[in-house]
Design a protein around this motif. Structure first.
Motif, short mmCIF file in Angstrom:
data_model
loop_
_atom_site.label_atom_id
_atom_site.label_comp_id
_atom_site.label_asym_id
_atom_site.label_seq_id
_atom_site.Cartn_x
_atom_site.Cartn_y
_atom_site.Cartn_z
N ASN A 469 0.82 -1.21 0.00
CA ASN A 469 0.00 0.00 0.00
C ASN A 469 0.86 1.27 0.00
N ARG A 477 -7.41 2.02 6.15
CA ARG A 477 -7.01 1.05 5.12
C ARG A 477 -7.05 -0.38 5.65
N ILE A 498 -7.48 8.73 3.29
CA ILE A 498 -7.25 7.66 2.31
C ILE A 498 -7.43 8.20 0.90
N GLU A 502 -4.60 8.52 -2.07
CA GLU A 502 -4.78 7.92 -3.40
C GLU A 502 -4.59 8.98 -4.49
#
Length: 524
Positions: A469, A477, A498, A502
């Protein structure tokens, strides 16, 4: 007659409340704590002096030199000297002596001279203890207001061991710390970490007899005191701990030292200075000193001057815009190589931010130094309402076998009770979090014995999964949140973090593709 906790707290607050006509509540502590500690020293000295006089029946047969030698050898642990020696104003620098002059002009100067004389007469114990003492100036605090504060504080029962325990005295000091923080926002709250957060961190790190405890941003000293109190509560000997702290603000360092003295903790050292720029605890070779237990609630996202070259900078140097990871790096360098462990409270941004912080985070994980991340509720602190997390770290190679090669994630963000000004953790909330921290986990990372419906969401995640990740440590997550209708600020913040992480990854990939194609300038 025993003095009750309520009685001393009420009377001390009455004294503090006299300041309302002269200054905002955020500034009360700079006046009240020095006066309170001065009264404590004076009451203790005078109590011991009366016992000395009673034992020697008026000093019959002793010369002044002999009397002084015997008194300070057998009865006193510090000196209250005279001020203005050789003048008509000569008097002992004690509370009662100066209180007798409150109606006379120049009270602030006499108070200042008394406190400075006590510092000078006891350099090993009280050097720079009372801070800058700007409040003794008539322009800052009018003499009549200072007189009112002293008269009100004098109605507090005598502050010596013959009249009240150190538990009562220390409790009163902490009561004032909390009261000032509750009522004055960030200025007072910035150096006072809520007691329940402190207790949780200390429970997780579990100090033992004769260990050393260090707080690199010690504020009012609450974490150091909590370490001793917890050890005592668990049947240990809190007084055997070596307590060490550094604080950047002189007046606040004085608050911490007075706080420790009030709790009858004398094996401590509190240094003044910027921990990142000038760490004061060092080995003979110049490297930072190492301790068994390190605890901290540093200022969040502090702008700082990054290190040009420093051995503490494992994985890189934190950006100028935020010293969060620099404090973590300092704590890692300060851990004893065989049994060092650390607990630090930080904002969630340290878990996902990119750039230099991502490089440091990667090194910490690759070296298997991070043991656990515990998400706390929002609005716990006096200085900020954002949700925070506790990071628990262990010295290289010292994790328990079942915790090696991974990180324990605990979501405690929904465990709190709403209070007037902020959320608080109850004893049950703390106990549930500690239970989750000590749980065992199966091969899938799930708790082996989840604590029924009251158990916290927790998961042990292998480092390989975190690497997949992109070294992102967002709690969301790895722990899936409950139904949407149960979402709170902490869950929403995690979801946002999160999504933001991203987006940053996507942008970095796009910029790399554009750069490969010879198209520049988009990342500036």
């Amino acid at each position: 007659m025993a003095v009750t906790q309520q009685e001393i707290e009420n009377r001390l607050w009455d004294a503090a409340d006299e300041l309302r006509v002269a200054m905002p509540e955020a500034q009360y502590s700079s006046v009240v704590f020095p006066l309170m500690f001065w009264k404590y020293l004076s009451d203790t000295w005078e109590h011991n002096h009366q016992e000395f006089l009673a034992q020697y029946e008026g000093l019959d047969g002793l010369s002044p030199e002999e009397a002084r030698e015997i008194e300070y050898r057998d009865h006193q642990s510090f000196e209250i000297p005279f001020i203005h020696i050789g003048t008509v104003q000569e008097r002992r620098a004690s509370w009662s002596s100066i209180l007798a002059t409150v109606a006379q002009h120049g009270l602030g100067q006499r108070v200042r001279a008394s406190l400075q004389a006590i510092e000078s007469a006891n350099p090993d114990k009280f050097s720079r203890l009372f801070g800058s003492m700007t409040w003794t100036s008539e322009a800052v605090l009018p003499g009549e207001v200072l007189a009112s504060v002293m008269r009100a504080m004098d109605r507090t029962p005598k502050m010596h061991e013959g009249n009240m325990s150190h538990d009562v005295l220390g409790g009163a000091y902490e009561y004032l710390l909390k009261r000032f923080s509750d009522g004055s926002g960030t200025r007072a709250g910035q150096f006072f970490t809520p007691r329940e957060v402190v207790e949780l961190i200390i429970e997780l790190l579990a100090p033992k007899n004769h260990e050393s405890v260090y707080d690199p941003t010690c504020g009012s000293g609450g974490m150091l005191i909590a370490a001793a109190n917890l050890l005592k509560a668990h049947g240990g000997r809190g007084y055997t701990l070596s307590l060490n702290g550094q604080e950047a603000v002189l007046d606040t360092s004085g608050v911490a030292r007075m706080n420790l003295f009030m709790h009858n903790l004398t094996e401590f050292k509190v240094e003044v200075g910027d921990t990142l720029r000038d760490p004061r605890f060092k080995k003979p070779d110049g490297s930072v000193k190492q301790f068994d237990v390190i605890v901290a609630n540093p200022p969040y996202s502090l702008k700082w001057k990054p290190w040009a070259k420093d051995p503490r900078a494992i994985g890189g140097v934190a950006p100028q815009s935020s010293a969060d990871w620099a404090f973590v790096q300092h704590m890692i360098a300060s851990m004893h190589p065989k049994k060092g462990r650390a607990g630090v409270v930080l904002p969630h941004g340290v878990l996902f931010r990119g750039g230099q912080e991502a490089a440091i985070r990667q090194r910490v994980l690759d070296n298997d130094l991070l043991e656990a991340i515990i998400g706390l509720p929002a609005n716990l602190f006096y200085s900020t309402s954002i949700p925070t997390a506790i990071l628990v770290l262990r010295a290289p190679g010292t994790k328990a076998k079942e915790r090696q090669g991974g990180v324990l994630f605990i979501d405690a963000s929904k465990r709190f009770t709403k209070a007037k000004n902020r959320n608080i953790l109850t004893n049950a909330n703390i106990a549930d979090t500690v239970t989750a921290y000590h749980s065992g986990f199966d091969a899938a990372g799930n708790p082996v014995e989840p604590n029924g419906e009251g158990g916290l969401a927790a998961r042990f995640v292998l480092t390989t999964d975190i690497v997949a990740n992109g070294y992102d440590l967002n709690i969301g997550r790895y722990i899936k949140y409950a139904a949407a209708d149960q979402e709170d600020l902490g869950a929403l913040a995690n979801a946002y973090n999160i999504a933001r992480a991203e987006r940053q990854k996507a942008e970095q990939h796009m910029l790399a593709v554009l750069s490969t194609a010879g198209i520049e300038g988009f990342g500036e």
